[in-house]
Design an enzyme around this catalytic site. Structure first.
Site, PDB file in Angstrom:
ATOM      1  N   GLU A  85       0.717  -0.919  -0.315  1.00 43.97           N
ATOM      2  CA  GLU A  85      -0.195  -0.119  -0.289  1.00 43.97           C
ATOM      3  C   GLU A  85       0.891   1.151   0.265  1.00 43.97           C
ATOM      4  OE1 GLU A  85      -2.519  -1.311   2.967  1.00 43.97           O
ATOM      5  OE2 GLU A  85      -2.751  -3.430   1.905  1.00 43.97           O
ATOM      6  N   GLU A  99      -4.939  -9.125   4.095  1.00 41.00           N
ATOM      7  CA  GLU A  99      -5.203  -8.072   4.671  1.00 41.00           C
ATOM      8  C   GLU A  99      -6.966  -8.695   4.605  1.00 41.00           C
ATOM      9  OE1 GLU A  99      -3.106  -4.956   4.089  1.00 41.00           O
ATOM     10  OE2 GLU A  99      -3.699  -7.031   2.559  1.00 41.00           O
TER      11      GLU A  99
END
Length: 249
Positions: free
Chosen positions: A114, A134
């Site tokens: 990210e 995630e």
């Protein structure tokens, strides 16, 4: 600065290296805090024009150090602070007046992936591997990627990447637009430096304003984007460097 982050500057370039190679540079509290400190330090250096973010050892970063996190008693307050510290790095990258280049090799996973998406240019080595784990853990992503990826690659591919969480190679990163360019692993840092030097040759104010306008315009409407462009264009016209370059041209 040493420890979990190693920072060195060479003229207009600052090299920031993730340095937990024994854990594939996995993210723990020290690494995230040290990275934030390094970014703040480099941001305050008027000589630095470009930041190159890379990893030591066999990987860029393997994501959250789950072993390290498991060893802690995570209260709601501690979890909130942990996530906010990760998001702080995103803000520092995207709001920086410097151009940030990610040089990615080996594994690039989760929160680190990210951060890479937050960077202005993303060079991937041919051996890079990446995924978003995630949602598979019952967790959630950070780094603003629910907005950034949706606008970059569309909602369907974003859902594929985040929900399925499959592992992908460097070619897939280029295909979906996460990688800007693929290079052989031995040439990764040289190519990053070459790009950084090319950027550093451009007028500093104009480059910083272009980054700011694009990043903000990405989430604004047409009129907001035009207002940012007008502000930046006026500022650019009034700088002596821009006037000199225009006359030379």
């Amino acid at each position: 600065m040493a420890g979990t982050i190693i920072t060195r500057t060479e003229g207009a370039i600052a090299w920031i290296k993730l340095n937990r190679p024994e854990r594939l540079n996995a993210m723990n509290g020290d690494l995230v805090d040290d990275l934030s400190e390094a970014l703040a330090m480099v941001e305050s250096d008027p000589v630095v024009r470009v930041i190159i973010l890379h990893g030591e050892g066999r990987a860029f970063c393997s994501g959250d150090d789950l072993k390290d996190l498991d060893s802690q008693t995570l209260s709601e307050a501690a979890t909130q602070a942990w996530v906010e510290s990760i998001q702080q790095v995103t803000s520092q990258i995207m709001d920086s007046r410097k151009i940030v280049i990610a040089a990615v090799h080996g594994w690039c996973v989760g929160g680190a992936l990210e951060w890479v998406i937050n960077c202005d240019f993303r060079l991937f080595a041919d051996d890079a591997r990446w995924f978003f784990p995630e949602v598979g853990y019952g967790l959630f992503v950070t780094g603003g990627v629910t907005a950034l990826l949706t606008k970059q690659v569309g909602p369907q591919i974003t859902k594929e990447l985040l929900i399925l969480g499959e592992r992908h190679d460097a070619k897939k990163a280029l295909e979906v637009g996460i990688a800007w360019k693929l290079v052989p692993p031995p040439a990764l840092l040289d190519e990053a430096e070459k790009l950084a030097l090319a950027i550093a040759e451009r007028p500093q104010v104009a480059v910083a304003d272009v980054k700011r306008a694009i990043n903000r315009g990405f989430h604004s409407n047409l009129h907001d984007a035009m207002a940012l462009e007008t502000e930046a264009t006026v500022r650019g016209f009034l700088t002596p460097e821009a006037q000199a370059r225009a006359k030379d041209f």
